[in-house]
Scaffold this motif. Sequence first.
Motif, PDB file in Angstrom:
ATOM      1  N   PHE A 199       0.836  -1.208   0.000  1.00 13.86           N
ATOM      2  CA  PHE A 199       0.000   0.000   0.000  1.00 13.86           C
ATOM      3  C   PHE A 199       0.874   1.263   0.000  1.00 13.86           C
ATOM      4  O   PHE A 199       0.502   2.282  -0.584  1.00 13.86           O
ATOM      5  N   PHE A 200       2.042   1.171   0.647  1.00 17.40           N
ATOM      6  CA  PHE A 200       2.972   2.306   0.624  1.00 17.40           C
ATOM      7  C   PHE A 200       3.397   2.578  -0.818  1.00 17.40           C
ATOM      8  O   PHE A 200       3.457   3.741  -1.254  1.00 17.40           O
ATOM      9  N   ALA A 201       3.658   1.504  -1.558  1.00 16.55           N
ATOM     10  CA  ALA A 201       4.028   1.683  -2.960  1.00 16.55           C
ATOM     11  C   ALA A 201       2.891   2.345  -3.729  1.00 16.55           C
ATOM     12  O   ALA A 201       3.109   3.267  -4.526  1.00 16.55           O
ATOM     13  N   ALA A 202       1.661   1.882  -3.474  1.00 19.07           N
ATOM     14  CA  ALA A 202       0.511   2.484  -4.170  1.00 19.07           C
ATOM     15  C   ALA A 202       0.392   3.969  -3.808  1.00 19.07           C
ATOM     16  O   ALA A 202       0.232   4.827  -4.684  1.00 19.07           O
ATOM     17  N   GLY A 203       0.508   4.256  -2.511  1.00 23.15           N
ATOM     18  CA  GLY A 203       0.417   5.652  -2.084  1.00 23.15           C
ATOM     19  C   GLY A 203       1.560   6.483  -2.651  1.00 23.15           C
ATOM     20  O   GLY A 203       1.394   7.661  -2.964  1.00 23.15           O
TER      21      GLY A 203
END
Lengths: 367, 634, 206
Positions: free
Chosen positions: B49-53
């Motif tokens: 999710f960090f990558a997506a954000g």
Amino acid sequence: MNAEGTDTRGPGERTDTRGPGGRTDARGPRRGRRIGYRMATACALAGAGLLGGCGGGGQSTLHPHSGPAHDIRTLWWWMLAVAGVVFLGAVGLLLLAWMRRRRPGLPLLGEDEGATVGLVVVFGFVIPALVLVALFVVSDLGIRTTEAPAAGSTPLTVEVTGHQWFWEIRYPGTQAVTANELHIPVRTRVNVITKTADVIHSFWVPELNRKQDMVPGLPNRLLLYADKPGVYGGQCAEFCGAQHTHMGLLVFADPPQRFRSWLANMGAARVAPGTPTERRGEAVFQASQCASCHTIRGTPARGVIGPDLTHLATRSTLAARTIPNRPGYLGGWVLDPQHIKPESKMPGFNLSGPDFQALLAYLRSLR
Amino acid sequence: MAIAHPPAAEPHLERLERIWEERPGLLGWLTTVDHKRIGLLYFFTALAFFAAGGVEALMIRTQLLAPNNGVVGPGTFDQVMTMHGITMIFLFVIPMATGAFGNYLVPLMIGARDMAFPRLNALSYWIFLASGLLIYAGVFIGYAPNAGWFDYVPLASKQFSPGPNIDFYCLGLIFNGISTTAAAINFIVTIFKLRAPGMSLNRLPLLCYAFLAVSLALVFALPPLNAALIFLELDRSLGMHFFDLVHGGDPVLWQHLFWIFGHPEVYIIILPAFGIATSIIPTFVRRRMVAYALVALAEVLVAFIGFGVWAHHMFSVGLATITTVAFAAASLVIVIPSGIQLFAWIMTILTGRPQFRTPLLWIVGFIVFFLLGGLSGVAFAAIPFDQQLTDTYFVVAHFHFVIFGAAVFPILGGMYFWFPKVTGRMYHERLGQASFWLTFTGTGLTFFPMHIVGLLGMPRRQYTYAPGMGWTGLNLIESIGAYVLAAGLALVVVNLVVSLFRGAPAGDNPFAAPTLEWSTSSPPPPYNFPVIPRVSSPYPMWDVDDRLVDVRQLTEGEMVLEEGHETPTTSVLDADWDEVLDMPSESPWPLAVAAALTAVFVMLLTKQVIVAATFAAVGALVVARWHAQEPQQA
Amino acid sequence: MNEVTRSARATSGEAVARVARLRRSQPIGWWGMALFIATEAALFGTLLSTYYYLRLKSPVWPPDHIPAPSMALPLALTGVLVASALPMALANRAAQAGRAAPAWWALAVALGIQCAYLALQLHSFSSDLDKFGLHRDAYTSIYFTLLGAHHLHVLIGILLDGWLLARLPSGLTNYRALAVRVTALYWYFVSVLGTLVVVTQLAPSW
């Protein structure tokens, strides 16, 4: 024109080299639409560039032009100075730690644990507490100039209503209605009543005062005061949907004489069309969808979805300070507003060349 | 200092291994209740999710790289910036800090063999995963939330947002809140009850204090948010009128409820970072924390005072002056505990003999950015300044220094710090330092100019801007900074991935760190500790005699607790030994309950209330089945 | 060292009673329920605050000519709900003393009262729905949300009771005795909640 604005074309964007001011000679609706489209692109890209540069409209909190904005800026520089000292002091301690990385304990005090804890208390509690009390007294109790003016305490009251995505401006006690360009007399305390017609907006003209949210059911007041004539920029400061970005505002601080004549004109009905082209334009306006959303006082057009256009030609910008109010831009806006301001409530119009020209001429005559 | 296992210990270790071993393979991961495996699941999910954000952040910065840019249109931009906020806060920082670091470390630091409620822990993870996927389902069908992360009404009401965008927001976050609440309760009970005998509250590692404070704050902060989300969803789906002015509702109610949650949330985000800092600093400066008691008190106080300052997010709404002044005063008070912690860290580094290795570098970066973000935060307690600069890029600069510079830097430092413990291998030191400097530079370049752009009058949440406002050059620097920052983060990932395969063997305690997680092998065995460790200070690994006692007890088979999934419970204050618990072992039911709940929320999203109720009943039956398995039968 | 019990091994009445006697601090199950109650209390705190917030914003309450709620039935029902705390307390005492059968019977009595309470409440809920509807105004919104949330909590308690009644006949274990204890704790909370909710619900009639 600002130098930054001269080359803003994205790759692949072909713009008309004639520039936005050029007149179109529309040859039939399709041709007119295509030219309009290209023109709109040119307008949107080059036009915005004009806005930053042309005759003021700045919105920097660091260039105050009123008592309240000035107080806030002074507060800011003081806070920055104190914060700077704290920051440099703390970073200095870290640098000292790096320099003394092989030696335990403190300079002078050595490995005295009590002294170390004492320093934590002094730096972390005593000094902050003193600074914070001072800040509280000065900023939260001391600065009173940014407060809302008491009702009836100012010579002039203006009512500003936020809409998705434009500003409706009324002068209570007069018939005057306009949009996106707020005129006030210079060096005069003006009480701005802030309202909203739909979602939450925020009225903000940084060089003149703080911002004030426009919340449904919670009309608020804000003092506007300009200490010298000029144009001051403002913008909606609370996210209000797709075109929050293009919800700009200009405040014109005029000499009192000029303000009075401007206000008198704003209160009047529209100037009756003088030429056959303009008369045809008015007919086009009334017959098309324009009239269902816009009001032009003195005609049957009584729409309330878009801004009042009675004196459109007196404004210097269009679409809530998105593009300049010049013929080329106006044409582009009428033909394809969704290109300039996507998701705004204004649809594009597919008019025949002559109708389009007549409509433009009419809109340009609404002084 | 590590325990060398004497030959006499072998039978005990084998027995423990047999008792605690979980099923191998994928099925093992799906049914696991081991806090370390759940921590790793949290870690990789939150990282995704960090990558997506991060991709969303880069989209924002690319769009704002130049004036009148056309990379994304306003509709997409609004979804991207809303999802960036939701993702980073609800799907990255909280689950990464509490879910991953907390899960992995807290039981190890307090000498326990698992969390207090291992199956609930698994349930928390599966719900977190499902809620994240539910919110992202909105992205993939093109209806992601788009009213900003604080989702003000009436913009978020059915009238102005008729699509399902905001329904994804409401239901996704309620769902997510269930996971977070369950996790918070689990942490509190674990820290209260599962500490090794002897670890009285005044010997609790400061990291655990931080997680305790975070969890207590979550227990009380999430309900106002959940209530607000329920009200909004009821308004939207059943036509109720909580926020509808025409029918007696009030849009400002949303703001109150949101920020009663939202401000404690800031401390919920940053306290784990404080905790990580208080773990890394003593290790690398080779001395105990200065003012342990003050720091512990400050950590808890911050979480507590955080509940009394919410209205400083609403100074420009037009509340009564007396209200704003009172909240400004409270907002100034909260500076004090942060100041104490800050100078406790600095004085500890100053009086110790710091080795500026990678983890400590991240903490130094954290201190610098926390100073910046904290000082600009103080400015917002000055009401006139707040009213001028709120909702501008100045605020964006402020909170990114706080929740990226200050909250995420220790997480990154912590990844390096505990990497040897989790993997058994060392990271690459010079590459680690390079990744720090790159990220540090990128962070400064990205967020510092935002202060100036804000002062120059640029509101936040603009999808583009006109040239000629004085914003162009600064925005370009910010965007370049964002790419540098992304490169720094990529280097962190590269370092850790390569080290996972090529790193030198780490040993049990490569940094001579003081807390109990370093007393066991790297990676730790499923049962964490062969003997329940003896504790007589907050720095047990520096108490060499105690560790020798552990070795002797293992040889003699004392304190091994090898008759089942056993771990001791102790009294809350003094950690006197009370009972021996028999913990549950692997179970498929948490996953099944999460699946049933997912079905409930998907059905609510599609307005199939009857079907949703049916799935809720199925969920209740599964819960009954789950609890039919009692510990002694396992 | 203190006498340490392996509580999970307690699978008979006497063993359960012994574990309960030797326990020096609250077990983890108790803490779990206490914290769950804390978070639920915060939720109801928000709901009740919202009720009074909306009331303060409204010149007339209830607005829209909705009749003020009648007092008698809700008060009587709440009295009944609070009374069910007594058999819950008895069930808990019996369970901690290691006596499964009395615990079962006390639970059954409590369950009967609670079911009757919920049935009557749901009846009055649906007649209110007929009377002034869900989506009339802010008053009806918070009124039905508050009552609905409370009824949902009663339903959860009933499910917990049902699980216990199903499990206890096969004997008392430490796990089940603790379950009785936390369920009782939950019901005390729901009783307090019921009182606060009814006070608020009837506030326009005082």
